[in-house]
Motif scaffolding. Structure first.
Motif, PDB file in Angstrom:
ATOM      1  N   PRO A 182       0.833  -1.210   0.000  1.00  0.00           N
ATOM      2  CA  PRO A 182       0.000   0.000   0.000  1.00  0.00           C
ATOM      3  C   PRO A 182       0.870   1.265   0.000  1.00  0.00           C
ATOM      4  O   PRO A 182       1.827   1.374   0.765  1.00  0.00           O
ATOM      5  N   GLY A 183       0.530   2.203  -0.887  1.00  0.00           N
ATOM      6  CA  GLY A 183       1.266   3.459  -0.969  1.00  0.00           C
ATOM      7  C   GLY A 183       2.608   3.351  -1.668  1.00  0.00           C
ATOM      8  O   GLY A 183       3.351   4.338  -1.731  1.00  0.00           O
ATOM      9  N   GLU A 184       2.932   2.191  -2.224  1.00  0.00           N
ATOM     10  CA  GLU A 184       4.234   2.007  -2.867  1.00  0.00           C
ATOM     11  C   GLU A 184       4.252   2.648  -4.246  1.00  0.00           C
ATOM     12  O   GLU A 184       3.246   2.679  -4.957  1.00  0.00           O
ATOM     13  N   LYS A 185       5.419   3.174  -4.623  1.00  0.00           N
ATOM     14  CA  LYS A 185       5.625   3.743  -5.945  1.00  0.00           C
ATOM     15  C   LYS A 185       6.424   2.723  -6.756  1.00  0.00           C
ATOM     16  O   LYS A 185       7.612   2.527  -6.529  1.00  0.00           O
ATOM     17  N   LEU A 186       5.726   2.064  -7.718  1.00  0.00           N
ATOM     18  CA  LEU A 186       6.334   0.977  -8.475  1.00  0.00           C
ATOM     19  C   LEU A 186       6.582   1.434  -9.906  1.00  0.00           C
ATOM     20  O   LEU A 186       5.666   1.891 -10.597  1.00  0.00           O
ATOM     21  N   GLY A 187       7.822   1.302 -10.359  1.00  0.00           N
ATOM     22  CA  GLY A 187       8.157   1.593 -11.741  1.00  0.00           C
ATOM     23  C   GLY A 187       8.163   0.308 -12.555  1.00  0.00           C
ATOM     24  O   GLY A 187       8.749  -0.695 -12.134  1.00  0.00           O
ATOM     25  N   ILE A 188       7.497   0.305 -13.698  1.00  0.00           N
ATOM     26  CA  ILE A 188       7.385  -0.889 -14.545  1.00  0.00           C
ATOM     27  C   ILE A 188       8.139  -0.618 -15.842  1.00  0.00           C
ATOM     28  O   ILE A 188       7.797   0.312 -16.583  1.00  0.00           O
ATOM     29  N   VAL A 189       9.176  -1.402 -16.105  1.00  0.00           N
ATOM     30  CA  VAL A 189       9.996  -1.201 -17.300  1.00  0.00           C
ATOM     31  C   VAL A 189      10.125  -2.520 -18.053  1.00  0.00           C
ATOM     32  O   VAL A 189       9.788  -3.591 -17.542  1.00  0.00           O
ATOM     33  N   GLY A 190      10.642  -2.436 -19.253  1.00  0.00           N
ATOM     34  CA  GLY A 190      10.834  -3.628 -20.083  1.00  0.00           C
ATOM     35  C   GLY A 190      10.859  -3.226 -21.540  1.00  0.00           C
ATOM     36  O   GLY A 190      10.459  -2.121 -21.911  1.00  0.00           O
ATOM     37  N   THR A 346       3.863   3.217 -12.385  1.00  0.00           N
ATOM     38  CA  THR A 346       4.341   4.039 -13.491  1.00  0.00           C
ATOM     39  C   THR A 346       4.935   3.140 -14.565  1.00  0.00           C
ATOM     40  O   THR A 346       5.978   2.522 -14.362  1.00  0.00           O
ATOM     41  N   ILE A 347       4.241   3.053 -15.691  1.00  0.00           N
ATOM     42  CA  ILE A 347       4.764   2.308 -16.841  1.00  0.00           C
ATOM     43  C   ILE A 347       5.696   3.235 -17.591  1.00  0.00           C
ATOM     44  O   ILE A 347       5.259   4.257 -18.147  1.00  0.00           O
ATOM     45  N   ALA A 348       6.974   2.922 -17.605  1.00  0.00           N
ATOM     46  CA  ALA A 348       7.985   3.839 -18.124  1.00  0.00           C
ATOM     47  C   ALA A 348       8.555   3.334 -19.435  1.00  0.00           C
ATOM     48  O   ALA A 348       8.996   2.192 -19.531  1.00  0.00           O
ATOM     49  N   HIS A 349       8.513   4.208 -20.446  1.00  0.00           N
ATOM     50  CA  HIS A 349       9.218   3.925 -21.688  1.00  0.00           C
ATOM     51  C   HIS A 349      10.584   4.620 -21.673  1.00  0.00           C
ATOM     52  O   HIS A 349      11.435   4.318 -22.490  1.00  0.00           O
ATOM     53  N   ARG A 350      10.727   5.568 -20.766  1.00  0.00           N
ATOM     54  CA  ARG A 350      12.027   6.198 -20.508  1.00  0.00           C
ATOM     55  C   ARG A 350      12.403   5.872 -19.066  1.00  0.00           C
ATOM     56  O   ARG A 350      11.717   6.293 -18.129  1.00  0.00           O
ATOM     57  N   ILE A 351      13.487   5.137 -18.887  1.00  0.00           N
ATOM     58  CA  ILE A 351      13.833   4.610 -17.558  1.00  0.00           C
ATOM     59  C   ILE A 351      14.111   5.730 -16.566  1.00  0.00           C
ATOM     60  O   ILE A 351      13.887   5.568 -15.361  1.00  0.00           O
ATOM     61  N   SER A 352      14.553   6.889 -17.042  1.00  0.00           N
ATOM     62  CA  SER A 352      14.885   7.984 -16.129  1.00  0.00           C
ATOM     63  C   SER A 352      13.679   8.442 -15.319  1.00  0.00           C
ATOM     64  O   SER A 352      13.840   9.004 -14.229  1.00  0.00           O
ATOM     65  N   THR A 353      12.461   8.206 -15.819  1.00  0.00           N
ATOM     66  CA  THR A 353      11.261   8.680 -15.122  1.00  0.00           C
ATOM     67  C   THR A 353      10.902   7.840 -13.896  1.00  0.00           C
ATOM     68  O   THR A 353      10.056   8.243 -13.105  1.00  0.00           O
ATOM     69  N   VAL A 354      11.532   6.659 -13.720  1.00  0.00           N
ATOM     70  CA  VAL A 354      11.177   5.787 -12.596  1.00  0.00           C
ATOM     71  C   VAL A 354      12.370   5.530 -11.670  1.00  0.00           C
ATOM     72  O   VAL A 354      12.296   4.646 -10.825  1.00  0.00           O
ATOM     73  N   MET A 355      13.427   6.295 -11.820  1.00  0.00           N
ATOM     74  CA  MET A 355      14.599   6.061 -10.978  1.00  0.00           C
ATOM     75  C   MET A 355      14.331   6.405  -9.513  1.00  0.00           C
ATOM     76  O   MET A 355      15.030   5.933  -8.615  1.00  0.00           O
ATOM     77  N   GLN A 356      13.301   7.224  -9.248  1.00  0.00           N
ATOM     78  CA  GLN A 356      12.972   7.598  -7.873  1.00  0.00           C
ATOM     79  C   GLN A 356      11.910   6.690  -7.265  1.00  0.00           C
ATOM     80  O   GLN A 356      11.444   6.941  -6.157  1.00  0.00           O
ATOM     81  N   ALA A 357      11.518   5.634  -7.985  1.00  0.00           N
ATOM     82  CA  ALA A 357      10.474   4.736  -7.485  1.00  0.00           C
ATOM     83  C   ALA A 357      10.993   3.898  -6.320  1.00  0.00           C
ATOM     84  O   ALA A 357      12.208   3.706  -6.159  1.00  0.00           O
ATOM     85  N   ILE A 360      11.423  -1.400  -8.652  1.00  0.00           N
ATOM     86  CA  ILE A 360      11.345  -1.496 -10.107  1.00  0.00           C
ATOM     87  C   ILE A 360      10.911  -2.910 -10.482  1.00  0.00           C
ATOM     88  O   ILE A 360      11.482  -3.892  -9.998  1.00  0.00           O
ATOM     89  N   LEU A 361       9.878  -2.985 -11.329  1.00  0.00           N
ATOM     90  CA  LEU A 361       9.431  -4.267 -11.865  1.00  0.00           C
ATOM     91  C   LEU A 361       9.888  -4.344 -13.316  1.00  0.00           C
ATOM     92  O   LEU A 361       9.482  -3.525 -14.148  1.00  0.00           O
ATOM     93  N   VAL A 362      10.731  -5.314 -13.611  1.00  0.00           N
ATOM     94  CA  VAL A 362      11.230  -5.508 -14.977  1.00  0.00           C
ATOM     95  C   VAL A 362      10.450  -6.662 -15.604  1.00  0.00           C
ATOM     96  O   VAL A 362      10.487  -7.785 -15.108  1.00  0.00           O
TER      97      VAL A 362
END
Length: 397
Positions: A182-190, A346-357, A360-362
């Motif tokens: 709960p309340g987690e900031k998850l970055g999704i990349v791939g 956050t579904i990221a197509h640019r990895i720099s946008t999720v570095m503060q998450a 990270i889910l790859v």
């Protein structure tokens, strides 16, 4: 013949519509001759079937007229050759009069019936679409009662989740199994096609699962109605969507919020000044697809919509893709501040946008390849995240 004409008309209209929307691209790549040739080919095909239909109708009308004329001829010959002693002249005149009227009416009714049958081909296609198209799940499920404040914390759990977009197509999410705090900031990349956006599709139940389930605060989303689920989630899409109407309608379609709350959301998304300058302000007209706003402004309006709803679960699909770098930095600060207590994917197509998450889910081939803190993944030299980050830095250089 009418069915063939209708089928051939659809691609012709589709090409015309897509050409009008893509005129700038066509001119830029000098594809005018190619598109004109395609238009002529589709137009000729449609004209063939239309001509066949009209020719068939005329041929049928000619046959009816020939039959009517033949019938009238036989009645007239019978009247002329028969004796007046056998049939009175008055009855002969009545027979000729009735034969003329009957053949005319028969011809008219037969032609109309054929026209109706042909024109009803469109209704048959609509009926086939309505009866064969599989509808979504119900909007509300009476048997399932969920708390009014659900979801209260925003925890999400994928349990052996599998999904395919249509029957007889490959699995796009294959055995997804992980938990989001709960309340987690998850970055999704791939990489492209790894299944990043499919996670958002699964969360909103745009496609039903092939197996497994998703739990939000312990509630199986398959057991509740679509309206109950989607009204509790917010999404800021990569391709912003605006509807015909007013600015207020696009931000608050159900009239749940006051003007002060709407202006506060616009101020946080840095659109207050732009909307204030419009004639009518919140009542300013929005054209179809938001054509009177730039793509960046449309994304900011979508962000204001999400800020206004203040949902516990937010899905961002590269929400700042069409925004300049300076506004992007301001928006990122706003997102971090406004959605501090929300679970954010956050579904990221640019990895720099999720570095503060937080994590990270790859994704790789529809499966969870890596799930950890970004610094931990970055320190592993052969992790997929490190390879993606290296490739991203190489492209930027």
């Amino acid at each position: 013949m009418k069915n063939l004409e209708n089928i051939s008309r659809s691609p012709w209209f589709s090409l015309t519509t897509s050409t009008l929307h893509g005129l700038s691209t066509i001119h830029a790549y000098n594809r005018r001759d190619n598109l004109t040739e395609q238009f002529n080919i589709l137009s000729d095909i449609n004209s063939k079937y239309l001509f066949m239909f009209n020719a068939g109708t005329r041929a049928f009308a000619f046959c009816l007229e020939l039959m009517a004329a033949t019938t009238t001829l036989f009645v007239a010959l019978f009247v002329v050759l028969s004796s007046n002693d056998l049939i009175s002249p008055s009855l002969k005149g009545l027979a000729i009069s009735y034969s003329l009227q009957l053949t005319g009416m028969l011809q008219y009714v037969a032609r109309l019936s054929i026209e109706v049958e042909a024109r009803f081909d469109s209704a048959e296609r609509l009926q086939e679409y309505v009866t064969n198209c599989k509808s979504e799940a119900p909007r509300h499920v009476k048997e399932t009662q969920i708390p009014q404040d659900w979801p209260s914390s925003g925890g999400i759990t994928f349990v052996d989740y599998k999904m395919r977009y249509r029957e007889n197509t490959p699995i796009v999410l294959n055995g997804i199994d992980f938990h989001i705090q709960p309340g987690e900031k998850l970055g999704i990349v791939g990489r492209t096609g790894s299944g990043k956006s499919s996670l958002g599709v699964a969360l909103f139940r745009l496609v039903e699962p092939a197996a497994g389930t998703i739990l939000i605060d312990g509630v199986d989303i398959m057991s509740i109605g679509l309206q109950d689920l989607r009204s509790k989630l917010s999404v800021i899409p990569q391709d912003p969507v605006l509807f015909v109407g007013t600015v207020r309608y696009n931000l608050d379609p159900f009239n749940k919020y006051t003007d002060e709350e709407i202006w506060a959301a616009l101020e946080k998304s840095y659109m207050k000044d732009s909307i204030s300058k419009l004639e009518g302000r919140l009542e300013a007209h929005v054209m179809e697809n938001g054509e009177n706003f730039s793509v960046g402004q449309r994304q900011l309006i979508c962000m204001a919509r999400a800020l206004l709803r203040n949902s516990k679960i937010i899905l961002l699909d590269e929400a700042t893709a069409s925004i300049d770098a300076e506004t992007d930095a301001l928006i990122q600060n706003t997102i971090q501040e406004a959605f501090r207590n929300s679970t954010m994917l956050t579904i990221a197509h640019r990895i720099s946008t999720v570095m503060q998450a937080d994590r990270i889910l790859v994704m790789d081939n529809g499966q969870v390849a890596e799930l950890d803190d970004p610094n931990t993944l970055k320190q592993k030299p052969f992790s997929l995240f490190s390879l993606l980050l290296t490739a991203s830095n190489t492209v930027n250089l």
